[in-house]
Design a protein around this motif. Structure first.
Motif, PDB file in Angstrom:
ATOM      1  N   GLU A  24     -35.282  -3.419  54.686  1.00 46.99           N
ATOM      2  CA  GLU A  24     -34.648  -3.285  53.368  1.00 46.99           C
ATOM      3  C   GLU A  24     -33.142  -3.146  53.484  1.00 46.99           C
ATOM      4  O   GLU A  24     -32.397  -3.620  52.620  1.00 46.99           O
ATOM      5  N   VAL A  27     -31.048  -6.455  53.217  1.00 43.67           N
ATOM      6  CA  VAL A  27     -31.030  -7.266  52.003  1.00 43.67           C
ATOM      7  C   VAL A  27     -29.638  -7.333  51.356  1.00 43.67           C
ATOM      8  O   VAL A  27     -29.101  -8.431  51.142  1.00 43.67           O
ATOM      9  N   ARG A  31     -27.377 -10.774  51.206  1.00 49.48           N
ATOM     10  CA  ARG A  31     -27.174 -11.455  49.921  1.00 49.48           C
ATOM     11  C   ARG A  31     -25.694 -11.662  49.613  1.00 49.48           C
ATOM     12  O   ARG A  31     -25.348 -12.572  48.858  1.00 49.48           O
ATOM     13  N   GLN A  38     -30.701 -17.277  48.399  1.00 49.48           N
ATOM     14  CA  GLN A  38     -31.822 -16.386  48.100  1.00 49.48           C
ATOM     15  C   GLN A  38     -32.234 -15.686  49.382  1.00 49.48           C
ATOM     16  O   GLN A  38     -32.277 -16.295  50.460  1.00 49.48           O
ATOM     17  N   TYR A  39     -32.551 -14.390  49.278  1.00 50.31           N
ATOM     18  CA  TYR A  39     -32.973 -13.610  50.433  1.00 50.31           C
ATOM     19  C   TYR A  39     -33.904 -12.530  49.929  1.00 50.31           C
ATOM     20  O   TYR A  39     -33.478 -11.489  49.445  1.00 50.31           O
ATOM     21  N   ASP A  40     -35.200 -12.792  50.003  1.00 50.97           N
ATOM     22  CA  ASP A  40     -36.203 -11.895  49.435  1.00 50.97           C
ATOM     23  C   ASP A  40     -37.147 -11.393  50.516  1.00 50.97           C
ATOM     24  O   ASP A  40     -37.645 -12.168  51.335  1.00 50.97           O
ATOM     25  N   HIS A  42     -40.736  -9.515  51.425  1.00 49.26           N
ATOM     26  CA  HIS A  42     -42.093  -9.333  50.902  1.00 49.26           C
ATOM     27  C   HIS A  42     -42.916  -8.554  51.916  1.00 49.26           C
ATOM     28  O   HIS A  42     -42.692  -8.651  53.116  1.00 49.26           O
ATOM     29  N   GLU A  55     -36.000 -17.100  52.581  1.00 52.31           N
ATOM     30  CA  GLU A  55     -34.552 -17.269  52.492  1.00 52.31           C
ATOM     31  C   GLU A  55     -34.202 -18.712  52.122  1.00 52.31           C
ATOM     32  O   GLU A  55     -34.864 -19.640  52.577  1.00 52.31           O
TER      33      GLU A  55
END
Length: 95
Positions: A24, A27, A31, A38-40, A42, A55
């Motif tokens: 985390e 992030v 970003r 995009q950088y998510d 999950h 990404e």
């Protein structure tokens, strides 16, 4: 053409929460990097030790610059022994 990255990370047993916290932390600085579209992050609903970054980068060169950023170097150092498996796929959108 944008570059899609699928990074799959599996925590070592007992390191799931620690690894999530460290993932985390990546992030926000990522970003903010040049080229990051995009950088998510999950987490698998059935396997709490399995994480995926999805990404999108403007191009491969900017993604490679990301891979050498200080926050990734620090992540690798602090999580040594906490990652059981890591798989990275460079992908292109086809449809």
């Amino acid at each position: 053409m944008p570059l899609i990255i699928l990074a799959q990370i599996t925590a070592a047993p007992g390191k799931e929460e620690f690894l999530q916290g460290e993932l985390e932390k990546l992030v926000a600085p990522t970003r903010a990097e040049e080229g990051c579209v995009q950088y998510d992050l999950h987490r698998d609903n059935g396997n709490p030790g399995f994480f995926v970054f999805y990404e999108i980068w403007e191009n491969r060169e900017l993604w490679q610059a990301h891979m050498n950023q200080p926050h990734l170097e620090a992540f690798r150092a602090v999580t040594e022994g906490a990652v059981a498996e890591f798989q990275l796929n460079e992908m292109s959108k086809i449809a």
